[in-house]
Design a protein around this motif. Sequence first.
Motif, PDB file in Angstrom:
ATOM      1  N   VAL A 181      47.534  51.841  37.894  1.00  0.00           N
ATOM      2  CA  VAL A 181      48.236  51.292  38.858  1.00  0.00           C
ATOM      3  C   VAL A 181      47.907  49.842  38.918  1.00  0.00           C
ATOM      4  O   VAL A 181      46.892  49.377  38.943  1.00  0.00           O
ATOM      5  CB  VAL A 181      48.301  51.863  40.309  1.00  0.00           C
ATOM      6  N   VAL A 182      49.214  48.746  38.677  1.00  0.00           N
ATOM      7  CA  VAL A 182      48.989  47.613  38.879  1.00  0.00           C
ATOM      8  C   VAL A 182      49.477  46.921  40.020  1.00  0.00           C
ATOM      9  O   VAL A 182      50.480  47.330  40.617  1.00  0.00           O
ATOM     10  CB  VAL A 182      49.441  46.838  37.661  1.00  0.00           C
ATOM     11  N   LEU A 183      48.408  46.270  40.786  1.00  0.00           N
ATOM     12  CA  LEU A 183      48.936  46.010  42.187  1.00  0.00           C
ATOM     13  C   LEU A 183      49.122  44.468  42.068  1.00  0.00           C
ATOM     14  O   LEU A 183      48.164  43.565  42.067  1.00  0.00           O
ATOM     15  CB  LEU A 183      47.457  46.301  43.192  1.00  0.00           C
ATOM     16  N   PRO A 184      50.429  44.012  42.307  1.00  0.00           N
ATOM     17  CA  PRO A 184      50.916  42.522  42.278  1.00  0.00           C
ATOM     18  C   PRO A 184      50.476  41.967  43.625  1.00  0.00           C
ATOM     19  O   PRO A 184      50.822  42.204  44.523  1.00  0.00           O
ATOM     20  CB  PRO A 184      52.322  42.519  41.671  1.00  0.00           C
ATOM     21  N   LEU A 185      49.838  40.922  43.482  1.00  0.00           N
ATOM     22  CA  LEU A 185      49.374  40.188  44.686  1.00  0.00           C
ATOM     23  C   LEU A 185      49.627  38.541  44.496  1.00  0.00           C
ATOM     24  O   LEU A 185      48.799  37.832  44.130  1.00  0.00           O
ATOM     25  CB  LEU A 185      47.750  40.324  44.860  1.00  0.00           C
ATOM     26  N   PRO A 186      50.979  38.344  44.624  1.00  0.00           N
ATOM     27  CA  PRO A 186      51.269  37.031  44.071  1.00  0.00           C
ATOM     28  C   PRO A 186      50.643  35.912  44.994  1.00  0.00           C
ATOM     29  O   PRO A 186      50.325  34.810  44.442  1.00  0.00           O
ATOM     30  CB  PRO A 186      52.864  37.090  44.302  1.00  0.00           C
ATOM     31  N   SER A 187      50.733  36.169  46.241  1.00  0.00           N
ATOM     32  CA  SER A 187      50.136  35.022  46.986  1.00  0.00           C
ATOM     33  C   SER A 187      48.732  35.363  47.642  1.00  0.00           C
ATOM     34  O   SER A 187      48.239  34.719  48.488  1.00  0.00           O
ATOM     35  CB  SER A 187      51.085  34.928  48.313  1.00  0.00           C
ATOM     36  N   ALA A 188      48.059  36.099  46.789  1.00  0.00           N
ATOM     37  CA  ALA A 188      46.640  36.378  47.239  1.00  0.00           C
ATOM     38  C   ALA A 188      45.459  35.265  47.035  1.00  0.00           C
ATOM     39  O   ALA A 188      45.723  34.607  46.087  1.00  0.00           O
ATOM     40  CB  ALA A 188      46.182  37.731  46.840  1.00  0.00           C
ATOM     41  N   SER A 189      44.802  35.158  48.071  1.00  0.00           N
ATOM     42  CA  SER A 189      43.730  34.114  47.780  1.00  0.00           C
ATOM     43  C   SER A 189      42.802  34.858  46.824  1.00  0.00           C
ATOM     44  O   SER A 189      42.652  35.873  46.614  1.00  0.00           O
ATOM     45  CB  SER A 189      42.805  33.847  49.184  1.00  0.00           C
ATOM     46  N   ARG A 190      41.972  34.227  46.385  1.00  0.00           N
ATOM     47  CA  ARG A 190      40.811  34.571  45.293  1.00  0.00           C
ATOM     48  C   ARG A 190      39.858  35.867  46.069  1.00  0.00           C
ATOM     49  O   ARG A 190      39.865  36.718  45.696  1.00  0.00           O
ATOM     50  CB  ARG A 190      39.795  33.557  45.246  1.00  0.00           C
ATOM     51  N   GLN A 191      39.800  35.674  47.450  1.00  0.00           N
ATOM     52  CA  GLN A 191      38.870  36.559  48.190  1.00  0.00           C
ATOM     53  C   GLN A 191      39.857  37.836  48.229  1.00  0.00           C
ATOM     54  O   GLN A 191      39.244  38.963  48.039  1.00  0.00           O
ATOM     55  CB  GLN A 191      38.565  36.050  49.442  1.00  0.00           C
ATOM     56  N   ASP A 192      41.180  37.897  48.423  1.00  0.00           N
ATOM     57  CA  ASP A 192      41.993  38.916  48.707  1.00  0.00           C
ATOM     58  C   ASP A 192      41.933  39.823  47.371  1.00  0.00           C
ATOM     59  O   ASP A 192      42.008  41.056  47.339  1.00  0.00           O
ATOM     60  CB  ASP A 192      43.391  38.699  49.273  1.00  0.00           C
ATOM     61  N   ALA A 193      42.246  38.911  46.205  1.00  0.00           N
ATOM     62  CA  ALA A 193      42.160  39.500  44.966  1.00  0.00           C
ATOM     63  C   ALA A 193      40.851  40.395  44.644  1.00  0.00           C
ATOM     64  O   ALA A 193      40.840  41.394  44.204  1.00  0.00           O
ATOM     65  CB  ALA A 193      42.632  38.715  43.817  1.00  0.00           C
ATOM     66  N   ASP A 194      39.778  39.724  45.026  1.00  0.00           N
ATOM     67  CA  ASP A 194      38.377  40.280  44.901  1.00  0.00           C
ATOM     68  C   ASP A 194      38.450  41.615  45.627  1.00  0.00           C
ATOM     69  O   ASP A 194      37.758  42.727  45.174  1.00  0.00           O
ATOM     70  CB  ASP A 194      37.193  39.454  45.329  1.00  0.00           C
ATOM     71  N   LEU A 195      38.820  41.485  46.945  1.00  0.00           N
ATOM     72  CA  LEU A 195      38.771  42.762  47.488  1.00  0.00           C
ATOM     73  C   LEU A 195      39.661  43.630  47.102  1.00  0.00           C
ATOM     74  O   LEU A 195      39.050  44.916  47.133  1.00  0.00           O
ATOM     75  CB  LEU A 195      39.362  42.611  49.007  1.00  0.00           C
ATOM     76  N   ALA A 196      40.816  43.632  46.548  1.00  0.00           N
ATOM     77  CA  ALA A 196      41.483  44.564  45.993  1.00  0.00           C
ATOM     78  C   ALA A 196      40.872  45.325  44.659  1.00  0.00           C
ATOM     79  O   ALA A 196      40.854  46.514  44.738  1.00  0.00           O
ATOM     80  CB  ALA A 196      42.803  43.910  45.481  1.00  0.00           C
ATOM     81  N   THR A 197      40.168  44.501  43.969  1.00  0.00           N
ATOM     82  CA  THR A 197      39.555  44.943  42.952  1.00  0.00           C
ATOM     83  C   THR A 197      38.306  45.936  43.427  1.00  0.00           C
ATOM     84  O   THR A 197      38.128  46.878  42.781  1.00  0.00           O
ATOM     85  CB  THR A 197      38.832  43.806  41.976  1.00  0.00           C
TER      86      THR A 197
END
Lengths: 118, 187
Positions: A76-92
């Motif tokens: 599953v790929v989760l697009p996070l177009p406006s995520a901050s670096r921290q948000d993207a890390d959290l999702a990972t």
Amino acid sequence: MSEFGKAVQQLRQLAGLTLFEVAEKMGMSTAFLSAVENGRKRVPDDFVEKLGRAVPAAQAQSNVLESLANQARKQVVLPLPSASRQDADLATVLARKFNNLSDEQKARIRAILDNYNP
Amino acid sequence: MTVTTRKEGVVVPPLSEAVIARSAAALRKLVQLGDVLRFPVLQMYEMLWVIDPQARFEVVEDHLMGDDDARTYPDRALILLRQSVYDGAAREEGRARFTMCHELGHLGLHRGVSFGRINPSAPPRIFQNSEWQADVFAAHLMMPHSLLSAYGHPMAVMAVMADFGVSYAAAETQLRKMKKGVTKLAS
């Protein structure tokens, strides 16, 4: 981008074909083809077959492509177009944890989410 | 940080028209399209790695893009294009082609650049505006002075539109700049 998406894009580009040309030949929208290449949409079951008709070089590789497509269908790929670096890390981190959750834990999460968002 | 096309823009380090024109010319030279009148923007998008090894683009369904024609995320070297814009460029619509070149400007000029919010009480100079810079880049990428200078005659706007694949507004603006000598200093 999935390995499958990369392979599709590479075959297309080596054949000198744009996203528009291949989407047209495959009978799908450019947004849909782009989403499949970038792992935002599930790879349709007949995708590799259609690709072979649009990009002849893909025919010789159809076995490899089918197996990559099967792999991609399990992700599953989760697009996070406006995520901050921290948000993207959290999702990972969450995605990594997800694989280690028990069925019981997943059921509890599901129940909370369904309740929260009825 | 997102750069959204055709909004007010953000403050970026200043770039002169000449510097921007030179980088547009450098890109044309890099992809060996120095003498091509109609810049092949769709093909350019298939080789964004020329501008940045990480660069990529995605075409997105219109309803997911809100009011935006396109968005560039310079920090991630990612360009999102509204489907109607990408398809429009494929059908040779001048405005859509310009939008795609404008995003190339953000990618090329604004990668790793720090952005500031515009302070309305102390508005920045035009050459500090990210949107102005990307527009100038697009205009020079599509209509470099070296090729445009052959179009000095009074009916040139129509010819420029047809030959370079640009809108009336883009052709008219660039020809006006050429007459004022603005484009020449850049070449």
